[in-house]
Design a protein around this motif. Structure first.
Motif, short mmCIF file in Angstrom:
data_model
loop_
_atom_site.label_atom_id
_atom_site.label_comp_id
_atom_site.label_asym_id
_atom_site.label_seq_id
_atom_site.Cartn_x
_atom_site.Cartn_y
_atom_site.Cartn_z
N ARG A 124 -3.24 2.24 17.33
CA ARG A 124 -2.32 1.47 16.48
C ARG A 124 -2.48 1.85 15.02
O ARG A 124 -1.49 2.00 14.29
N ALA A 125 -3.71 2.03 14.58
CA ALA A 125 -3.95 2.42 13.20
C ALA A 125 -3.41 3.83 12.93
O ALA A 125 -2.91 4.10 11.82
N MET A 126 -3.50 4.71 13.92
CA MET A 126 -2.98 6.06 13.71
C MET A 126 -1.46 6.03 13.55
O MET A 126 -0.90 6.76 12.72
N VAL A 127 -0.79 5.17 14.32
CA VAL A 127 0.66 5.02 14.16
C VAL A 127 0.98 4.46 12.78
O VAL A 127 1.90 4.93 12.09
N ASP A 128 0.21 3.46 12.35
CA ASP A 128 0.40 2.91 11.00
C ASP A 128 0.14 3.97 9.93
O ASP A 128 0.85 4.03 8.92
N TYR A 129 -0.86 4.79 10.16
CA TYR A 129 -1.19 5.86 9.21
C TYR A 129 -0.04 6.85 9.09
O TYR A 129 0.36 7.23 7.98
N LEU A 130 0.51 7.25 10.22
CA LEU A 130 1.66 8.17 10.19
C LEU A 130 2.83 7.54 9.44
O LEU A 130 3.52 8.21 8.66
N ALA A 131 3.07 6.25 9.68
CA ALA A 131 4.17 5.57 9.01
C ALA A 131 3.93 5.45 7.51
O ALA A 131 4.84 5.66 6.70
N LEU A 132 2.69 5.13 7.11
CA LEU A 132 2.36 5.05 5.68
C LEU A 132 2.56 6.40 5.00
O LEU A 132 3.10 6.48 3.88
N CYS A 133 2.12 7.46 5.66
CA CYS A 133 2.27 8.80 5.07
C CYS A 133 3.75 9.18 4.95
O CYS A 133 4.17 9.77 3.95
N ALA A 134 4.53 8.85 5.97
CA ALA A 134 5.96 9.15 5.91
C ALA A 134 6.62 8.38 4.77
O ALA A 134 7.47 8.92 4.04
N TYR A 135 6.23 7.12 4.60
CA TYR A 135 6.77 6.28 3.52
C TYR A 135 6.39 6.86 2.16
O TYR A 135 7.22 6.95 1.24
N ALA A 146 -5.78 17.98 -4.30
CA ALA A 146 -5.38 18.53 -3.00
C ALA A 146 -5.85 17.62 -1.87
O ALA A 146 -5.13 17.40 -0.89
N ALA A 147 -7.06 17.06 -2.01
CA ALA A 147 -7.58 16.16 -0.97
C ALA A 147 -6.72 14.91 -0.84
O ALA A 147 -6.50 14.41 0.27
N VAL A 148 -6.22 14.40 -1.97
CA VAL A 148 -5.34 13.23 -1.91
C VAL A 148 -4.07 13.57 -1.14
O VAL A 148 -3.63 12.81 -0.27
N TYR A 149 -3.48 14.73 -1.43
CA TYR A 149 -2.27 15.12 -0.70
C TYR A 149 -2.55 15.36 0.78
O TYR A 149 -1.74 15.01 1.64
N VAL A 150 -3.70 15.95 1.09
CA VAL A 150 -4.05 16.15 2.50
C VAL A 150 -4.19 14.80 3.20
O VAL A 150 -3.75 14.63 4.34
N SER A 151 -4.76 13.81 2.51
CA SER A 151 -4.92 12.49 3.11
C SER A 151 -3.57 11.82 3.36
O SER A 151 -3.47 10.89 4.17
N LEU A 152 -2.52 12.29 2.68
CA LEU A 152 -1.16 11.80 2.91
C LEU A 152 -0.40 12.72 3.86
O LEU A 152 0.82 12.59 4.00
N LEU A 153 -1.12 13.64 4.51
CA LEU A 153 -0.54 14.61 5.45
C LEU A 153 0.54 15.44 4.77
O LEU A 153 1.54 15.83 5.39
N VAL A 161 0.84 -1.20 0.00
CA VAL A 161 0.00 0.00 0.00
C VAL A 161 0.87 1.25 0.00
O VAL A 161 0.59 2.23 -0.70
N GLY A 162 1.96 1.21 0.76
CA GLY A 162 2.85 2.36 0.80
C GLY A 162 3.45 2.69 -0.55
O GLY A 162 3.59 3.86 -0.92
N MET A 163 3.81 1.66 -1.32
CA MET A 163 4.35 1.89 -2.66
C MET A 163 3.29 2.48 -3.58
O MET A 163 3.58 3.36 -4.41
N TRP A 164 2.05 2.01 -3.46
CA TRP A 164 0.97 2.59 -4.26
C TRP A 164 0.79 4.07 -3.91
O TRP A 164 0.70 4.92 -4.79
N LEU A 165 0.74 4.36 -2.62
CA LEU A 165 0.53 5.75 -2.19
C LEU A 165 1.66 6.65 -2.67
O LEU A 165 1.43 7.79 -3.10
N GLY A 166 2.89 6.15 -2.59
CA GLY A 166 4.03 6.99 -2.93
C GLY A 166 4.28 7.14 -4.41
O GLY A 166 4.75 8.19 -4.86
N GLN A 167 3.98 6.10 -5.19
CA GLN A 167 4.33 6.15 -6.60
C GLN A 167 3.12 6.41 -7.51
O GLN A 167 3.23 7.18 -8.47
#
Length: 313
Positions: free
Chosen positions: A186-197, A95-102, A67-73
């Motif tokens: 736990r999901a919020m931590v995962d969310y932060l990590a996915l966005c950082a990735y 813009a909403a997509v970028y906001v969802s990625l923080l 999922v992280g690769m999909w979000l990033g690429q």
């Protein structure tokens, strides 16, 4: 897919040809909207799965990386395309997509800073020759945030409109709150990590696509943006997955040009030796990256100097 696509790109020497002049691209915008809906559904579904105990440890890792690769690429590529569209609804969707990625500030910094100052030291996202990605990443992230904020403040003072950083920061806070309420800590931590990735992959793209290239300055004036101020990648499969984002020099020359119409142009433009995903992987190992790229940068800059000397004479 992460392995097969770069391998296929490497085997195919050059991508699909440029589109014919005046060609129509029915469905191009519809595809972007579909991808945005898929992005939001995928993100919510992944967080729901990661928040529960359905998956083994290895399954969680595989889901996170996929999922992280999909979000990033992929998500980054079509969101980037959307924020360059003239229709307000499409812009807001990107813009909403970028906001969802923080990463909402990228909407401002990319259009108001990067496209104006690309290939100069005034652009935080134009990597310097010899600068490793690990130095570039924090410098460019913070620099783009600040430069975008300055640009938006000036525009807000001039137009009287609200500074969109209120939306970028407020939207990020809202997304974090929703994830916390719906799925837990736990999901919020995962969310932060996915966005950082995902953000790291976006910054990798900027790093690779502008590494070492600089516009000439003379008499206090910077030369116009040209085809030699971005690295292109002609590899077809990764270009398809990234809605032609690797055809980067033409995008900077024609920011409003729709993605199917982006052109590779002549072979004397800076060309990456491997596909953009492969080059991103190399950039994470600075000694390997510099061995591959520094001589190519020197060669391109030498061409620029010879052309400048020819013009002067």
């Amino acid at each position: 897919m992460a392995v097969a696509t770069p391998m296929a790109d490497t085997l195919i020497a050059r991508g699909f040809g440029d589109a014919d002049d005046g060609a129509g691209f029915r469905g191009a915008e519809f595809l972007l909207v579909v991808l945005a809906v898929v992005h939001l559904a995928l993100l919510v579904s992944a967080l729901h799965a990661l928040a529960n105990d359905w998956l083994t440890g290895w399954q969680r890792v595989a889901l996170f990386l996929g999922v992280g690769m999909w979000l990033g690429q992929v998500s980054n590529s079509f969101a980037h395309e959307l924020i360059h569209r003239g229709k307000r609804g499409l812009f807001r969707l990107g813009a909403a997509v970028y906001v969802s990625l923080l990463f909402g500030h990228h909407v401002s910094a990319h259009r108001l800073v990067h496209h104006v100052h690309v290939a100069t030291d005034s652009d935080p996202n134009s990597a310097r020759l010899g600068e490793s990605f690990w130095r570039f990443f924090p410098r460019a992230w913070l620099g783009a945030f600040r430069a975008g904020l300055v640009a938006e403040r000036k525009r807000a003072d001039r137009t009287g409109r609200i500074n969109p950083y209120v939306i970028w920061i407020g939207g990020a806070g809202l997304c974090l709150t929703l994830v916390l309420v719906l799925f837990g800590v736990r999901a919020m931590v995962d969310y932060l990590a996915l966005c950082a990735y995902a953000q790291m992959q976006l910054m990798l793209s900027d790093y690779v696509q502008h590494y070492g290239l600089r516009r000439r300055c003379a008499d206090g004036r910077t030369e116009p943006i040209g085809p030699r101020h971005s690295w292109d990648a002609p590899h077809p499969l990764s270009s398809l997955a990234m809605v032609n984002a690797p055809r980067h020099s033409d995008h900077h020359l024609n920011p409003a040009r729709v993605y199917p119409a982006l052109r590779l142009g002549p072979d004397d433009r800076p060309m990456l030796p491997y596909s953009l995903p492969v080059m991103g992987a190399l950039a994470m190992v600075p000694p390997v990256w510099r061995r591959v790229m520094d001589r190519r940068v020197a060669r391109m800059m030498a061409v620029e100097e010879r052309q400048a000397a020819t013009v002067l004479h």
